[in-house]
Design a protein around this motif. Structure first.
Motif, PDB file in Angstrom:
ATOM      1  N   GLY A 220       0.821  -1.204   0.000  1.00 46.71           N
ATOM      2  CA  GLY A 220       0.000   0.000   0.000  1.00 46.71           C
ATOM      3  C   GLY A 220       0.850   1.248   0.000  1.00 46.71           C
ATOM      4  O   GLY A 220       2.088   1.201   0.025  1.00 46.71           O
ATOM      5  N   ASP A 221       0.182   2.387   0.021  1.00 48.02           N
ATOM      6  CA  ASP A 221       0.870   3.678  -0.022  1.00 48.02           C
ATOM      7  C   ASP A 221       1.292   4.095   1.382  1.00 48.02           C
ATOM      8  O   ASP A 221       0.712   5.009   1.981  1.00 48.02           O
ATOM      9  CB  ASP A 221      -0.045   4.730  -0.660  1.00 48.02           C
ATOM     10  CG  ASP A 221       0.651   6.084  -0.819  1.00 48.02           C
ATOM     11  OD1 ASP A 221       1.902   6.099  -0.829  1.00 48.02           O
ATOM     12  OD2 ASP A 221      -0.050   7.110  -0.920  1.00 48.02           O
ATOM     13  N   LYS A 242     -12.999  -5.555  12.161  1.00 46.96           N
ATOM     14  CA  LYS A 242     -12.899  -6.481  11.033  1.00 46.96           C
ATOM     15  C   LYS A 242     -11.480  -7.013  10.889  1.00 46.96           C
ATOM     16  O   LYS A 242     -11.282  -8.178  10.510  1.00 46.96           O
ATOM     17  CB  LYS A 242     -13.347  -5.787   9.748  1.00 46.96           C
ATOM     18  CG  LYS A 242     -14.829  -5.468   9.708  1.00 46.96           C
ATOM     19  CD  LYS A 242     -15.206  -4.739   8.429  1.00 46.96           C
ATOM     20  CE  LYS A 242     -16.685  -4.386   8.407  1.00 46.96           C
ATOM     21  NZ  LYS A 242     -17.049  -3.612   7.198  1.00 46.96           N
ATOM     22  N   GLN A 243     -10.486  -6.177  11.186  1.00 41.70           N
ATOM     23  CA  GLN A 243      -9.108  -6.653  11.106  1.00 41.70           C
ATOM     24  C   GLN A 243      -8.831  -7.724  12.155  1.00 41.70           C
ATOM     25  O   GLN A 243      -8.117  -8.696  11.880  1.00 41.70           O
ATOM     26  CB  GLN A 243      -8.140  -5.484  11.280  1.00 41.70           C
ATOM     27  CG  GLN A 243      -8.056  -4.581  10.060  1.00 41.70           C
ATOM     28  CD  GLN A 243      -6.921  -3.594  10.151  1.00 41.70           C
ATOM     29  OE1 GLN A 243      -6.601  -3.062  11.213  1.00 41.70           O
ATOM     30  NE2 GLN A 243      -6.281  -3.330   9.017  1.00 41.70           N
ATOM     31  N   VAL A 244      -9.389  -7.565  13.341  1.00 39.01           N
ATOM     32  CA  VAL A 244      -9.227  -8.594  14.366  1.00 39.01           C
ATOM     33  C   VAL A 244      -9.873  -9.899  13.899  1.00 39.01           C
ATOM     34  O   VAL A 244      -9.291 -10.983  14.033  1.00 39.01           O
ATOM     35  CB  VAL A 244      -9.834  -8.139  15.703  1.00 39.01           C
ATOM     36  CG1 VAL A 244      -9.853  -9.304  16.704  1.00 39.01           C
ATOM     37  CG2 VAL A 244      -9.031  -6.981  16.278  1.00 39.01           C
ATOM     38  N   GLU A 249      -9.137 -15.390  11.438  1.00 36.30           N
ATOM     39  CA  GLU A 249      -9.382 -16.229  10.269  1.00 36.30           C
ATOM     40  C   GLU A 249      -8.111 -16.549   9.484  1.00 36.30           C
ATOM     41  O   GLU A 249      -8.166 -17.195   8.441  1.00 36.30           O
ATOM     42  CB  GLU A 249     -10.383 -15.553   9.336  1.00 36.30           C
ATOM     43  CG  GLU A 249     -11.817 -15.584   9.831  1.00 36.30           C
ATOM     44  CD  GLU A 249     -12.411 -16.979   9.748  1.00 36.30           C
ATOM     45  OE1 GLU A 249     -12.795 -17.412   8.655  1.00 36.30           O
ATOM     46  OE2 GLU A 249     -12.476 -17.646  10.816  1.00 36.30           O
ATOM     47  N   GLY A 250      -6.960 -16.087   9.978  1.00 42.91           N
ATOM     48  CA  GLY A 250      -5.694 -16.365   9.291  1.00 42.91           C
ATOM     49  C   GLY A 250      -5.470 -15.499   8.073  1.00 42.91           C
ATOM     50  O   GLY A 250      -4.826 -15.927   7.105  1.00 42.91           O
ATOM     51  N   ARG A 251      -5.977 -14.256   8.121  1.00 45.65           N
ATOM     52  CA  ARG A 251      -5.847 -13.324   7.005  1.00 45.65           C
ATOM     53  C   ARG A 251      -4.988 -12.126   7.409  1.00 45.65           C
ATOM     54  O   ARG A 251      -4.661 -11.936   8.569  1.00 45.65           O
ATOM     55  CB  ARG A 251      -7.232 -12.869   6.537  1.00 45.65           C
ATOM     56  CG  ARG A 251      -8.114 -14.022   6.054  1.00 45.65           C
ATOM     57  CD  ARG A 251      -7.525 -14.679   4.838  1.00 45.65           C
ATOM     58  NE  ARG A 251      -8.231 -15.887   4.436  1.00 45.65           N
ATOM     59  CZ  ARG A 251      -7.872 -16.644   3.399  1.00 45.65           C
ATOM     60  NH1 ARG A 251      -6.827 -16.299   2.664  1.00 45.65           N
ATOM     61  NH2 ARG A 251      -8.549 -17.735   3.110  1.00 45.65           N
ATOM     62  N   ASN A 256      -7.326  -6.909   0.347  1.00 45.06           N
ATOM     63  CA  ASN A 256      -7.209  -8.087  -0.515  1.00 45.06           C
ATOM     64  C   ASN A 256      -7.477  -9.394   0.216  1.00 45.06           C
ATOM     65  O   ASN A 256      -7.561 -10.458  -0.406  1.00 45.06           O
ATOM     66  CB  ASN A 256      -5.830  -8.133  -1.183  1.00 45.06           C
ATOM     67  CG  ASN A 256      -4.676  -8.253  -0.185  1.00 45.06           C
ATOM     68  OD1 ASN A 256      -4.863  -8.586   0.985  1.00 45.06           O
ATOM     69  ND2 ASN A 256      -3.460  -7.969  -0.650  1.00 45.06           N
ATOM     70  N   ASN A 257      -7.603  -9.334   1.539  1.00 47.63           N
ATOM     71  CA  ASN A 257      -7.936 -10.500   2.355  1.00 47.63           C
ATOM     72  C   ASN A 257      -6.991 -11.679   2.100  1.00 47.63           C
ATOM     73  O   ASN A 257      -7.396 -12.843   2.145  1.00 47.63           O
ATOM     74  CB  ASN A 257      -9.380 -10.947   2.107  1.00 47.63           C
ATOM     75  CG  ASN A 257      -9.939 -11.780   3.253  1.00 47.63           C
ATOM     76  OD1 ASN A 257      -9.620 -11.546   4.416  1.00 47.63           O
ATOM     77  ND2 ASN A 257     -10.783 -12.747   2.940  1.00 47.63           N
TER      78      ASN A 257
END
Length: 277
Positions: A220-221, A242-244, A249-251, A256-257
Motif C-alpha cells: 500500500g501507499d 474487522k481486522q481482528v 481467520e488467518g488473514r 485483498n484479504n
C-alpha cells in the motif's frame, strides 16, 4: 413451640445461611452468567466468518445476549443462535444508540456498561474488564490497556517501540481506512529495525494480545511499519474490529484479504495472556 429467627440468634443458635441471606442475593445468584471476554471475541470474529460457526466457548453467553436483544424487539428469533454475526452486531448497535451512545460507542461491540444494562434482571457478567482511561504515549493518544499491552510486548521482545500513529485519531491518515478512529490501534516504526527484530516485534505483539502485521510499501501507499490492533478493545472502530476478525481467520487484515504472512503464534487476548503468566 414456634421460635422466631430473632429468638434463635439471641440464644446463640446456629441459623442456616440460607435463612439469613437477603432475598435479592438469591435473585442474583439464580441468574445465568455472560462471559464478557467470550462475547467480545465472538463479536469481532463471527461477522467475518464464511459460515455461521459459533466461536468456541462463546455460544451460551452470546445466546443470552441475543435473547435479551430479542426481548427488546431488536433481533428476530431466528438469530438467537450463539453466532454473533452481522445481524447481532447491528442489533447491539441499536441497543447502544437507545442508551444514548454514538460513534465508536455505538459500533455494535459490547462494552461493560451496555452489557450490564442489557442484562438487568436477565444475566450477570463474568470476566468483566475495561480499556481504561485515555492517555498519551510518545505524544500519541492511546488507552491504558493498549499502553500496558505495548509495554508487555517491549519486555518480551527487548525492543523499545517508536509509535508513528496512535489511537482515537479519526481522519489522521486516509490510508488507514479508519482503523485508528477508535481505541486499540497503533502503527510502529519498522524501518529502524533489522529483519530479525521486525519478526521478533510482531511475534511479541501477537503473544500479548495484538493482531499485528508487518506492512510493506508493496502492500500500500505507506512506509515500512508494524500495524497492531489490540484484540477485544471495546473502543475499536468498525474497520479495526474487522481486522481482528481477519486475524482470527488467518488473514492479513487488508482489503485483498490475503493469507496472514506473519509469525505463527497462539491467538490470545491480553486477558488470556495475563492469565498464562
Amino acid at each position: 413451640m414456634n421460635v422466631s429467627r430473632r429468638s434463635l440468634l439471641a440464644l446463640g443458635a446456629a441459623v442456616p445461611a440460607l435463612a439469613l441471606a437477603p432475598q435479592s442475593a438469591f435473585a442474583a445468584a439464580a441468574l445465568p452468567t455472560v462471559d464478557m471476554e467470550a462475547v467480545l471475541k465472538a463479536a469481532q470474529w463471527d461477522p467475518v466468518k464464511a459460515d455461521e460457526a459459533v466461536t468456541a466457548g462463546a455460544g451460551p453467553s452470546v445466546r443470552l445476549v441475543e435473547t435479551a436483544l430479542r426481548g427488546l424487539g431488536l433481533i428476530d428469533a431466528s438469530y438467537v443462535d450463539g453466532h454473533f454475526g452481522t445481524r447481532t452486531v447491528a442489533a447491539y448497535a441499536q441497543w447502544q444508540k437507545q442508551l444514548g451512545y454514538s460513534g465508536i460507542d455505538a459500533s455494535g461491540l459490547p462494552g461493560k456498561t451496555s452489557l450490564t444494562r442489557l442484562g438487568d434482571g436477565q444475566f450477570t457478567l463474568t470476566r468483566v474488564y475495561s480499556v481504561g482511561a485515555r492517555t498519551t504515549h510518545q505524544g500519541f493518544p492511546v488507552n491504558t490497556r493498549t499502553l500496558a499491552m505495548l509495554k508487555a510486548a517491549q519486555t518480551r521482545s527487548g525492543i523499545t517501540f517508536t509509535v508513528e500513529q496512535g489511537s482515537y485519531s479519526p481522519g489522521a491518515d486516509p490510508t488507514s481506512a479508519g482503523t485508528h478512529d477508535g481505541g486499540g490501534a497503533l502503527d510502529l516504526d519498522a524501518e529502524a529495525l533489522t529483519a530479525a527484530k521486525r519478526t521478533a516485534a510482531v511475534t511479541a505483539l501477537r503473544q500479548v494480545g495484538f493482531a499485528a502485521w508487518l506492512r510493506t510499501p508493496a502492500q500500500g501507499d505507506w512506509p515500512l511499519h508494524i500495524h497492531a490492533v489490540a484484540i477485544s478493545d471495546t473502543d475499536l472502530s468498525a474497520s479495526a474490529q474487522k481486522q481482528v476478525g481477519a486475524y482470527y481467520e488467518g488473514r492479513n487484515g487488508l482489503a485483498n484479504n490475503a493469507a496472514d504472512d506473519g509469525p505463527r503464534v497462539s491467538k490470545v487476548t491480553y486477558e488470556e495472556y495475563l492469565r498464562s503468566l
